[in-house]
Motif scaffolding. Structure first.
Motif, short mmCIF file in Angstrom:
data_model
loop_
_atom_site.label_atom_id
_atom_site.label_comp_id
_atom_site.label_asym_id
_atom_site.label_seq_id
_atom_site.Cartn_x
_atom_site.Cartn_y
_atom_site.Cartn_z
N UNK A 1 0.82 -1.22 0.00
CA UNK A 1 0.00 0.00 0.00
C UNK A 1 0.85 1.26 0.00
N UNK A 2 0.14 2.39 -0.29
CA UNK A 2 0.81 3.68 -0.45
C UNK A 2 1.61 4.06 0.80
N UNK A 3 1.05 3.76 1.96
CA UNK A 3 1.74 4.15 3.18
C UNK A 3 2.52 2.99 3.80
N UNK A 4 2.60 1.86 3.06
CA UNK A 4 3.39 0.74 3.54
C UNK A 4 2.79 0.05 4.74
N UNK A 5 1.46 0.12 4.92
CA UNK A 5 0.91 -0.51 6.12
C UNK A 5 0.44 -1.92 5.83
N UNK A 6 0.31 -2.68 6.91
CA UNK A 6 -0.06 -4.08 6.79
C UNK A 6 -1.51 -4.22 6.33
N UNK A 7 -1.83 -5.33 5.65
CA UNK A 7 -3.20 -5.59 5.23
C UNK A 7 -4.06 -6.07 6.40
N UNK A 8 -3.43 -6.64 7.42
CA UNK A 8 -4.18 -7.20 8.55
C UNK A 8 -4.79 -6.06 9.37
N UNK A 9 -6.07 -6.19 9.76
CA UNK A 9 -6.64 -5.09 10.54
C UNK A 9 -5.93 -4.92 11.89
N UNK A 10 -5.84 -3.69 12.34
CA UNK A 10 -5.29 -3.39 13.66
C UNK A 10 -6.39 -3.67 14.68
N UNK A 11 -6.08 -4.43 15.73
CA UNK A 11 -7.10 -4.73 16.73
C UNK A 11 -7.19 -3.58 17.75
N UNK A 12 -8.43 -3.26 18.14
CA UNK A 12 -8.68 -2.08 18.97
C UNK A 12 -9.58 -2.45 20.15
N UNK A 13 -9.17 -2.03 21.36
CA UNK A 13 -10.05 -2.08 22.54
C UNK A 13 -10.49 -0.66 22.86
N UNK A 14 -11.77 -0.48 23.16
CA UNK A 14 -12.24 0.86 23.52
C UNK A 14 -12.89 0.78 24.90
N UNK A 15 -12.28 1.45 25.86
CA UNK A 15 -12.84 1.50 27.21
C UNK A 15 -13.48 2.88 27.36
N UNK A 16 -14.79 2.88 27.65
CA UNK A 16 -15.55 4.14 27.62
C UNK A 16 -16.21 4.32 26.26
N UNK A 17 -16.62 3.20 25.65
CA UNK A 17 -17.11 3.24 24.26
C UNK A 17 -18.44 3.95 24.10
N UNK A 18 -19.18 4.16 25.22
CA UNK A 18 -20.51 4.75 25.11
C UNK A 18 -20.51 6.27 25.22
#
Ligand SMILES: NC(=O)c1ccc[n+]([C@@H]2O[C@H](COP(=O)([O-])OP(=O)(O)OC[C@H]3O[C@@H](n4cnc5c(N)ncnc54)[C@H](OP(=O)(O)O)[C@@H]3O)[C@@H](O)[C@H]2O)c1
Length: 396
Positions: free
Chosen positions: A3-20
């Motif tokens: 890719x243009x920015x050289x990033x991985x194809x695999x999604x980055x995993x994200x935890x969100x605390x305070x998601x509401x």
């Protein structure tokens, strides 16, 4: 890497605390804007069951945490099959290390264990919860040295500074960091004009839509004072080289002045999804342009000095920052108690600064060995602040 920015194809995993909350829901908007790029693995909130359920149905995390254990049965019954439920503060803390990136979108000092869990697990912390860094600095700075751990600020001002300081600039080149402030809903008013302002008026922020606590902090300029301490802790710049300037349009999000007189600033329309996306995508950038400026319609950018005689919380915070140690923890606790009392109608707006001042005056500096010492300081400071609230009643 592709890719243009050289990033991985695999999604980055994200935890969100305070998601509401305000930041949490906007973090999910960002994920939704580039769904192949990010995968939400964990969500957590205090007690907003219905919103957590609808978020979990849409984003399909492996684990959902709820702080208020009494709400867990209703949550568990409505979640998609196979979703694990964890409860209590321990539950919220346990989901932080599950993502490669942890968004700490909890409000207030309650976010400290989440910040520590993310950093101690060597994760990237997308930090909205400034209170944990400010009050818990002695222990958070230690946790920050864990291999792999890093803080990418979500606060728009610090995100702007982070962007201006990128590209390998040496600290020797930096003359000053200049934090901008909208000035809040009461900009330009005198003390007399601020007598008896209502909760509704304090919550009517001119440029940002945020949760109630930070909106009140913006009305007193305590938010900017907290951000000065946050900038000191994040970037290691001493207080004499941190400045605040009022900029009512909230388009210039902060600036770095270099020793040769050059100033580099970051500009965008006020939209928190830009700094949230910056922290999620770092060191790359989002492809979705949240907050992009239409230069054909932008007419003016105004700047003025803050009125420190009226908005005394700014100086109170800077003094606590300079005192260091546990003073910012006492300041923060005093402010959280005072703001809650104001929102509950127990004190007037003008009493917030007085309660904070009374609390910081009582600060007990002790050596900080671990997080327990910070939590104890917060507890003792809250006791003092409650006494100050009772003394001041509705007088202000
Ligand atoms: N909003 C903004 O634009 C903005 C901008 C810059 C920085 N920040 C910072 O971001 C943080 C979050 O602000 P916000 O405006 O998003 O707040 P908010 O809208 O009030 O949301 C707070 C979130 O924290 C959860 N929560 C409340 N009490 C908790 C506790 N004791 N333990 C764990 N979680 C708890 C809430 O869950 P429930 O819904 O279940 O109560 C909610 O998910 C603050 O530190 C603020 O200073 C916000």
């Amino acid at each position: 890497m592709t890719g243009r920015q050289g990033r991985s194809q695999r999604p980055v995993t994200v935890s969100i605390v305070g998601s509401t909350g305000s930041i949490g829901t906007q973090a999910l908007d960002v994920v939704n804007s580039e769904p192949d790029r990010f995968k939400v693995v964990a969500l957590g909130a205090w007690r907003s069951v219905d919103l957590l359920v609808s978020q979990a149905r849409q984003f399909r995390p492996d684990v959902v945490a709820i702080g208020d254990a009494s709400a867990a049965p209703a949550l568990a019954a409505a979640l998609p099959p196979g979703t694990e439920v964890v409860t209590g503060i321990e539950g919220l803390v346990s989901i932080a290390p599950l993502g490669e990136v942890v968004v700490n979108a909890v409000v207030g000092f309650a976010g400290l264990p989440v910040t520590l869990a993310a950093l101690e697990a060597g994760r990237r912390l997308a930090l909205a919860n400034k209170e944990s860094l400010i009050a818990g600095a002695p222990v958070v700075q230690r946790a920050r040295r864990t291999p792999g751990a890093e803080i990418i600020p979500v606060d728009s001002e610090h995100c702007a500074l982070h962007q201006c300081l990128r590209a390998g600039r040496s600290p020797d080149e930096v003359a000053r960091l200049v934090l901008t402030a909208s000035g809040g809903p009461f900009r330009g008013r005198t003390r007399a004009e601020l007598q008896g302002v209502t909760v509704e008026e304090a919550l009517a922020h001119p440029t940002w839509r945020m949760g109630p606590k930070i909106t009140v902090d913006s009305s007193t300029l305590m938010n900017k004072g907290l951000e000065v301490i946050e900038a000191h802790e994040l970037f290691g710049v001493e207080y004499d080289r941190l400045a605040v300037i009022i900029h009512p349009q909230s388009v210039v999000h902060s600036m770095v002045e270099f020793t040769d007189g050059a100033t580099v600033a970051q500009l965008s329309n006020p939209d928190m999804r830009l700094p949230i996306g910056y922290a999620l995508a770092y060191p790359d950038r989002l492809q979705h342009p949240f907050g992009a400026i239409d230069w054909a319609t932008l007419r003016r950018l105004d700047f003025e000095q803050p009125d420190r005689d009226v908005f005394v919380c700014l100086d109170l915070a800077e003094q606590a920052g300079r005192a260091g140690g546990l003073a910012p923890a006492w300041l923060n606790a005093g402010n959280e108690v005072a703001v809650a009392a104001f929102l509950e109608g127990r004190v007037g707006w003008g009493a917030i600064a007085s309660v904070v001042a009374d609390t910081v005056d009582a600060c007990e500096q002790i050596p900080v060995a671990d997080a327990g010492d910070v939590i104890e300081a917060d507890r003792r400071a809250r006791e003092r602040a409650e006494q100050a609230v009772r003394r001041r009643g509705l007088a202000a």
